[in-house]
Design a protein around this motif. Structure first.
Motif, PDB file in Angstrom:
ATOM      1  N   ALA A   6       0.662  -0.855  -0.036  1.00  0.00           N
ATOM      2  CA  ALA A   6       0.026   0.249   0.201  1.00  0.00           C
ATOM      3  C   ALA A   6       0.929   1.044   0.059  1.00  0.00           C
ATOM      4  N   ALA A   7       2.205   1.338   0.806  1.00  0.00           N
ATOM      5  CA  ALA A   7       2.777   2.425   0.574  1.00  0.00           C
ATOM      6  C   ALA A   7       3.144   3.349  -0.547  1.00  0.00           C
ATOM      7  N   PRO A   8       3.397   2.072  -1.675  1.00  0.00           N
ATOM      8  CA  PRO A   8       4.341   2.963  -2.518  1.00  0.00           C
ATOM      9  C   PRO A   8       2.948   3.300  -3.616  1.00  0.00           C
ATOM     10  N   ALA A   9       1.507   3.116  -3.825  1.00  0.00           N
ATOM     11  CA  ALA A   9       0.496   3.812  -3.749  1.00  0.00           C
ATOM     12  C   ALA A   9       0.393   4.784  -4.178  1.00  0.00           C
ATOM     13  N   ARG A  10       0.562   4.685  -2.620  1.00  0.00           N
ATOM     14  CA  ARG A  10       0.331   6.270  -1.845  1.00  0.00           C
ATOM     15  C   ARG A  10       0.900   7.419  -2.780  1.00  0.00           C
ATOM     16  N   THR A  11       2.367   7.311  -2.776  1.00  0.00           N
ATOM     17  CA  THR A  11       3.044   8.549  -3.707  1.00  0.00           C
ATOM     18  C   THR A  11       3.155   8.658  -5.287  1.00  0.00           C
ATOM     19  N   GLY A  12       2.308   7.441  -5.307  1.00  0.00           N
ATOM     20  CA  GLY A  12       2.006   7.622  -6.945  1.00  0.00           C
ATOM     21  C   GLY A  12       3.161   6.987  -7.937  1.00  0.00           C
ATOM     22  N   LEU A  13       3.654   6.419  -7.646  1.00  0.00           N
ATOM     23  CA  LEU A  13       5.128   5.938  -7.222  1.00  0.00           C
ATOM     24  C   LEU A  13       5.279   4.448  -7.919  1.00  0.00           C
ATOM     25  N   GLY A  14       4.478   3.346  -7.516  1.00  0.00           N
ATOM     26  CA  GLY A  14       4.488   1.812  -7.055  1.00  0.00           C
ATOM     27  C   GLY A  14       5.703   1.895  -6.522  1.00  0.00           C
ATOM     28  N   THR A  18       8.798   3.580  -6.948  1.00  0.00           N
ATOM     29  CA  THR A  18       9.787   3.663  -5.988  1.00  0.00           C
ATOM     30  C   THR A  18      10.959   3.729  -4.872  1.00  0.00           C
ATOM     31  N   ALA A  19      11.634   2.225  -6.066  1.00  0.00           N
ATOM     32  CA  ALA A  19      13.183   1.635  -5.391  1.00  0.00           C
ATOM     33  C   ALA A  19      13.635   1.937  -6.643  1.00  0.00           C
ATOM     34  N   MET A  20      13.092   2.387  -8.293  1.00  0.00           N
ATOM     35  CA  MET A  20      14.014   3.178  -8.362  1.00  0.00           C
ATOM     36  C   MET A  20      14.545   4.438  -8.180  1.00  0.00           C
ATOM     37  N   LEU A  21      13.932   5.296  -7.667  1.00  0.00           N
ATOM     38  CA  LEU A  21      14.066   6.952  -7.082  1.00  0.00           C
ATOM     39  C   LEU A  21      14.850   6.996  -6.299  1.00  0.00           C
ATOM     40  N   SER A 243      27.763   5.156 -14.831  1.00  0.00           N
ATOM     41  CA  SER A 243      27.041   4.677 -16.244  1.00  0.00           C
ATOM     42  C   SER A 243      26.072   4.020 -16.896  1.00  0.00           C
ATOM     43  N   LEU A 244      26.604   2.687 -16.299  1.00  0.00           N
ATOM     44  CA  LEU A 244      25.732   1.717 -17.019  1.00  0.00           C
ATOM     45  C   LEU A 244      24.624   1.745 -16.057  1.00  0.00           C
ATOM     46  N   GLY A 245      24.693   1.167 -14.950  1.00  0.00           N
ATOM     47  CA  GLY A 245      23.952   0.838 -13.865  1.00  0.00           C
ATOM     48  C   GLY A 245      23.237   2.321 -13.467  1.00  0.00           C
ATOM     49  N   ALA A 246      23.370   3.904 -13.640  1.00  0.00           N
ATOM     50  CA  ALA A 246      22.560   5.085 -13.238  1.00  0.00           C
ATOM     51  C   ALA A 246      21.860   5.243 -13.735  1.00  0.00           C
ATOM     52  N   TYR A 247      22.464   5.489 -15.503  1.00  0.00           N
ATOM     53  CA  TYR A 247      21.655   5.606 -16.263  1.00  0.00           C
ATOM     54  C   TYR A 247      20.262   4.943 -17.223  1.00  0.00           C
ATOM     55  N   TYR A 248      20.790   3.134 -16.483  1.00  0.00           N
ATOM     56  CA  TYR A 248      19.675   2.434 -16.597  1.00  0.00           C
ATOM     57  C   TYR A 248      18.494   2.667 -15.789  1.00  0.00           C
ATOM     58  N   VAL A 249      18.551   2.823 -15.176  1.00  0.00           N
ATOM     59  CA  VAL A 249      17.678   3.027 -13.469  1.00  0.00           C
ATOM     60  C   VAL A 249      17.002   3.943 -14.456  1.00  0.00           C
ATOM     61  N   PRO A 259      10.184  13.399 -16.623  1.00  0.00           N
ATOM     62  CA  PRO A 259      11.015  13.605 -16.385  1.00  0.00           C
ATOM     63  C   PRO A 259      10.881  14.746 -14.253  1.00  0.00           C
ATOM     64  N   ALA A 260      10.132  15.041 -13.936  1.00  0.00           N
ATOM     65  CA  ALA A 260       9.419  15.887 -13.131  1.00  0.00           C
ATOM     66  C   ALA A 260      10.271  14.922 -11.487  1.00  0.00           C
ATOM     67  N   THR A 261       9.616  13.875 -11.692  1.00  0.00           N
ATOM     68  CA  THR A 261       9.959  12.786 -10.489  1.00  0.00           C
ATOM     69  C   THR A 261      11.050  12.578 -10.535  1.00  0.00           C
ATOM     70  N   ALA A 262      11.680  11.955 -12.098  1.00  0.00           N
ATOM     71  CA  ALA A 262      12.433  11.599 -11.234  1.00  0.00           C
ATOM     72  C   ALA A 262      13.608  12.619 -10.984  1.00  0.00           C
ATOM     73  N   GLY A 263      13.748  13.601 -11.912  1.00  0.00           N
ATOM     74  CA  GLY A 263      14.423  14.652 -11.691  1.00  0.00           C
ATOM     75  C   GLY A 263      15.149  14.558 -10.057  1.00  0.00           C
ATOM     76  N   LEU A 264      13.973  14.573  -9.725  1.00  0.00           N
ATOM     77  CA  LEU A 264      13.447  14.927  -8.183  1.00  0.00           C
ATOM     78  C   LEU A 264      14.494  13.856  -7.237  1.00  0.00           C
ATOM     79  N   SER A 265      15.245  12.972  -7.664  1.00  0.00           N
ATOM     80  CA  SER A 265      15.936  11.545  -7.282  1.00  0.00           C
ATOM     81  C   SER A 265      17.465  12.002  -7.028  1.00  0.00           C
ATOM     82  N   MET A 266      17.493  13.705  -7.770  1.00  0.00           N
ATOM     83  CA  MET A 266      18.369  13.912  -7.919  1.00  0.00           C
ATOM     84  C   MET A 266      19.160  14.858  -6.470  1.00  0.00           C
ATOM     85  N   PHE A 267      17.943  15.484  -5.427  1.00  0.00           N
ATOM     86  CA  PHE A 267      18.068  15.717  -4.184  1.00  0.00           C
ATOM     87  C   PHE A 267      18.145  14.557  -3.185  1.00  0.00           C
ATOM     88  N   LEU A 268      18.620  13.746  -3.660  1.00  0.00           N
ATOM     89  CA  LEU A 268      19.698  12.924  -2.898  1.00  0.00           C
ATOM     90  C   LEU A 268      20.188  12.183  -3.286  1.00  0.00           C
TER      91      LEU A 268
END
Length: 318
Positions: A6-14, A18-21, A243-249, A259-268
């Motif tokens: 249920a937790a990922p569903a509340r974030t809207g990411l699945g 969420t794991a990729m974020l 390179s291989l790992g980060a860019y694939y994920v 893109p907007a949600t994915a870009g948020l990961s850079m804050f981490l």
């Protein structure tokens, strides 16, 4: 339904989103560790970027070769879309970062790159007229505040002592290239081919784009230290992890979450960099790391939940 489901569903990411974020910024943060090794080994910055993608391409090529052969015509027709991504994501977002690292601090690099999500939001608002809601803006501001807490070690006076120079302009160029790469991944019409074939094609584009600049750098006297064993170690690490790992994920995250949600990961990224510094540099996490991490998580959740909710409303039938 379980709590974990249920937790990922509340974030809207699945669950996978969420794991990729959380995974993508950890892989990108490893680049800072490699940059420290590269600085100690006196590696030329453009060669470092060029060699990283060349080795990554050579590693990926045996796996991607069947898909490349099967979809070669589709990939050729898609070059107008893939070429800009290769230049931006493999060239502009990487080489200027290594150049800037020669004359600016790691704190400045982390601070500038952590602003990439804000650059993504501004690009989408200014160029593609995507509205920036007050709630999304609040989430971005909260996450950026968490980054500042981590980078200033909880001391507001540190901000007053930060100085920006030529190296920071190079890093800002890299961060801007990354923001464009993030947005265009979703905006451009990409070919429906296996991920390995698309990534290999962009890597080849990055190698070709960086090759003449690496040659100019060598002609100017900045030769790689071929006899230093750290050269192979740094290049192999960069090729496999950021390179291989980060860019694939990250590419999968953009496809799934936008893109907007994915870009948020850079804050981490600065948070993971601080955690990596614990075992590698003996810098134990402090209380301000926890405060900053909580602020970043709340900001990312706030911004990404609002964006997904808006997307669902737009997709609803009239």
């Amino acid at each position: 339904m379980s709590l974990a489901a249920a937790a990922p569903a509340r974030t809207g990411l699945g669950l996978s989103g969420t794991a990729m974020l959380f995974t993508a910024p950890a892989l990108f943060a490893s680049n800072m560790v490699a940059a420290r090794w590269a600085h100690d080994a006196n590696l030329p910055p453009v060669f470092l970027a060029f060699g990283r993608w060349l080795i990554a391409l050579l590693i990926l090529l045996p796996l991607a070769a069947p898909a490349l052969r099967a979809h070669r015509r589709t990939l050729w027709r898609a070059l107008p879309s893939l070429a800009p991504l290769a230049v931006l994501g493999m060239g502009v977002a990487v080489a200027p970062q290594y150049i800037g690292a020669q004359s600016t601090s790691a704190t400045n690099i982390a601070l500038i790159f952590s602003c990439s999500p804000i650059l993504v939001a501004l690009l989408e608002a200014l160029i593609w007229r995507k509205p920036l809601s007050a709630l999304r803006g609040a989430g971005l501001a909260l996450a950026l505040g968490g980054v500042l807490v981590v980078l200033t070690r909880g001391d507001a006076q540190v901000l007053a002592r930060l100085a920006f120079g030529q190296g920071d302009l190079w890093v800002l160029l890299a961060a801007t290239g990354w923001a464009f790469y993030t947005v265009l991944q979703k905006r451009l019409s990409l070919p429906a081919v296996p991920d390995s074939a698309r990534l290999a094609t962009m890597m080849l584009g990055g190698v070709l784009a960086l090759a003449p600049f690496a040659a100019i750098e060598s002609a100017a006297g900045a030769m790689p230290p071929w006899g230093d064993p750290r050269l192979a170690a740094v290049l192999l690490f960069l090729a496999v992890v950021p390179s291989l790992g980060a860019y694939y994920v990250y590419g999968r995250l953009i496809s799934q979450a936008g893109p907007a949600t994915a870009g948020l990961s850079m804050f981490l990224v600065p948070v993971y960099a601080a955690l990596l510094a614990w075992p590698l540099l003996g810098e134990a996490p402090q209380l301000f790391h926890a405060y900053g991490f909580v602020m970043i998580l709340l900001g990312v959740k706030l911004a990404s939940s609002r964006m997904r909710a808006a997307g669902n409303a737009a997709a609803a039938p009239a």
